[in-house]
Design a protein around this motif. Structure first.
Motif, PDB file in Angstrom:
ATOM      1  N   LEU A 165      17.250   9.751   1.451  1.00  0.00           N
ATOM      2  CA  LEU A 165      15.887   9.392   1.851  1.00  0.00           C
ATOM      3  C   LEU A 165      15.543   7.981   1.392  1.00  0.00           C
ATOM      4  O   LEU A 165      14.997   7.176   2.162  1.00  0.00           O
ATOM      5  CB  LEU A 165      14.879  10.381   1.277  1.00  0.00           C
ATOM      6  CG  LEU A 165      14.926  11.822   1.778  1.00  0.00           C
ATOM      7  CD1 LEU A 165      13.730  12.593   1.238  1.00  0.00           C
ATOM      8  CD2 LEU A 165      14.967  11.890   3.294  1.00  0.00           C
ATOM      9  N   GLU A 191       6.254  13.849   6.251  1.00  0.00           N
ATOM     10  CA  GLU A 191       7.105  14.854   5.610  1.00  0.00           C
ATOM     11  C   GLU A 191       6.454  16.222   5.751  1.00  0.00           C
ATOM     12  O   GLU A 191       5.274  16.387   5.459  1.00  0.00           O
ATOM     13  CB  GLU A 191       7.285  14.503   4.135  1.00  0.00           C
ATOM     14  CG  GLU A 191       8.104  15.503   3.353  1.00  0.00           C
ATOM     15  CD  GLU A 191       8.077  15.226   1.858  1.00  0.00           C
ATOM     16  OE1 GLU A 191       9.125  15.382   1.216  1.00  0.00           O
ATOM     17  OE2 GLU A 191       7.002  14.861   1.326  1.00  0.00           O
ATOM     18  N   SER A 218      10.769  15.007  -3.282  1.00  0.00           N
ATOM     19  CA  SER A 218      11.065  14.119  -2.156  1.00  0.00           C
ATOM     20  C   SER A 218       9.869  13.250  -1.798  1.00  0.00           C
ATOM     21  O   SER A 218      10.034  12.094  -1.395  1.00  0.00           O
ATOM     22  CB  SER A 218      11.502  14.937  -0.940  1.00  0.00           C
ATOM     23  OG  SER A 218      10.525  15.911  -0.618  1.00  0.00           O
ATOM     24  N   VAL A 230      10.630  13.884   7.937  1.00  0.00           N
ATOM     25  CA  VAL A 230      11.498  14.746   7.129  1.00  0.00           C
ATOM     26  C   VAL A 230      10.952  16.160   7.190  1.00  0.00           C
ATOM     27  O   VAL A 230       9.795  16.399   6.838  1.00  0.00           O
ATOM     28  CB  VAL A 230      11.558  14.256   5.665  1.00  0.00           C
ATOM     29  CG1 VAL A 230      12.492  15.149   4.849  1.00  0.00           C
ATOM     30  CG2 VAL A 230      12.000  12.799   5.598  1.00  0.00           C
ATOM     31  N   ASP A 234      16.391  19.000   6.258  1.00  0.00           N
ATOM     32  CA  ASP A 234      17.094  19.275   5.008  1.00  0.00           C
ATOM     33  C   ASP A 234      17.670  20.691   5.034  1.00  0.00           C
ATOM     34  O   ASP A 234      17.236  21.556   5.790  1.00  0.00           O
ATOM     35  CB  ASP A 234      16.124  19.123   3.830  1.00  0.00           C
ATOM     36  CG  ASP A 234      16.842  19.161   2.490  1.00  0.00           C
ATOM     37  OD1 ASP A 234      17.993  18.690   2.416  1.00  0.00           O
ATOM     38  OD2 ASP A 234      16.253  19.664   1.521  1.00  0.00           O
TER      39      ASP A 234
END
Length: 240
Positions: free
Chosen positions: A39, A53, A59, A137, A168
């Motif tokens: 990332l 996100e 993260s 993400v 992910d």
């Protein structure tokens, strides 16, 4: 634009292969150290003006740090369905001295691409930027709350040509199936970029043509078009 995004992924993958991930152990948060490094490096290579996100955590802090180091402005918006997790990540951002917009968004079931799936009840006007995200993400919701198929498709509805979309934990069976299903549905609009060697897997798409996600009429206008009046209890806050 799409070629530049593919090049950014390739550059980030090369940095991940060389990096020492020990300083990014993730603590009690779910994202693996190699994914966190990825990332950071992809933000550096891509220099997006807006990052979104789905699912907050360490993260979020890493994305905010990477955004803060860029030469130009880069807003980070994180979407979270758990109020306790919202509070936790706001505290982590404040402790780290970086900023992101943390939006609490409950999960709702809506008809998406002909199926009823859990999605986030977003408030687009409360994002950290009005710009379409260059990087998205997807790391939520958890499988016990319905998994990520709805949020992955919802993420595509926010994208523009050139947007990088990451999933992910793509080695998990359920998430691998979700990634493959979305790739089949939108194969004319997406380029899949292979990301090998991650502890828990990483799926990567680059949007190559405008994507139209098949939301049913019952999808909240705030989640798709941004045109909604906030209800009592909705919140989005920026830690800076």
């Amino acid at each position: 634009m799409a070629q530049r995004s593919v090049a950014a992924i390739t550059s980030a993958l090369a940095q991940v292969a060389e990096a020492d991930h020990q300083h990014l152990d993730g603590g009690g948060w779910p994202m693996a150290a190699d994914a966190l490094t990825f990332l950071r490096e992809i933000v550096t290579a891509l220099e997006p003006s807006h990052i979104v996100e789905f699912g907050s955590g360490v993260s979020t802090v890493e994305l905010a740090r990477a955004a803060d180091r860029l030469g130009g402005p880069c807003a980070v918006t994180t979407i979270e369905n758990d109020p306790a997790a919202c509070r936790a990540v706001r505290a982590e951002l404040e402790h780290a001295g970086v900023s992101a917009t943390v939006q609490f968004a409950p999960l709702v079931v809506r008809r998406v691409d002909g199926r009823h799936l859990p999605v986030y009840d977003l408030r687009r006007p409360r994002f950290g930027s009005h710009a379409a995200p260059g990087l998205i993400v997807v790391d939520g919701p958890p499988s016990m709350l319905g998994g990520r198929e709805g949020s992955l498709r919802q993420a595509l509805s926010l994208a523009m040509v050139g947007t990088i979309l990451l999933l992910d934990d793509a080695r998990r069976e359920a998430d691998a199936e979700v990634f493959a299903a979305v790739a089949r549905t939108y194969h004319e609009c997406l380029e899949t970029v292979e990301c090998d060697g991650f502890d828990r897997g990483m799926g990567a798409f680059v949007v190559t043509a405008p994507v139209r996600v098949g939301f049913g009429d019952d999808i909240p206008t705030s989640a798709h078009s941004g045109g909604s009046t906030a209800r009592s209890g909705d919140s989005g806050s920026r830690v800076s």
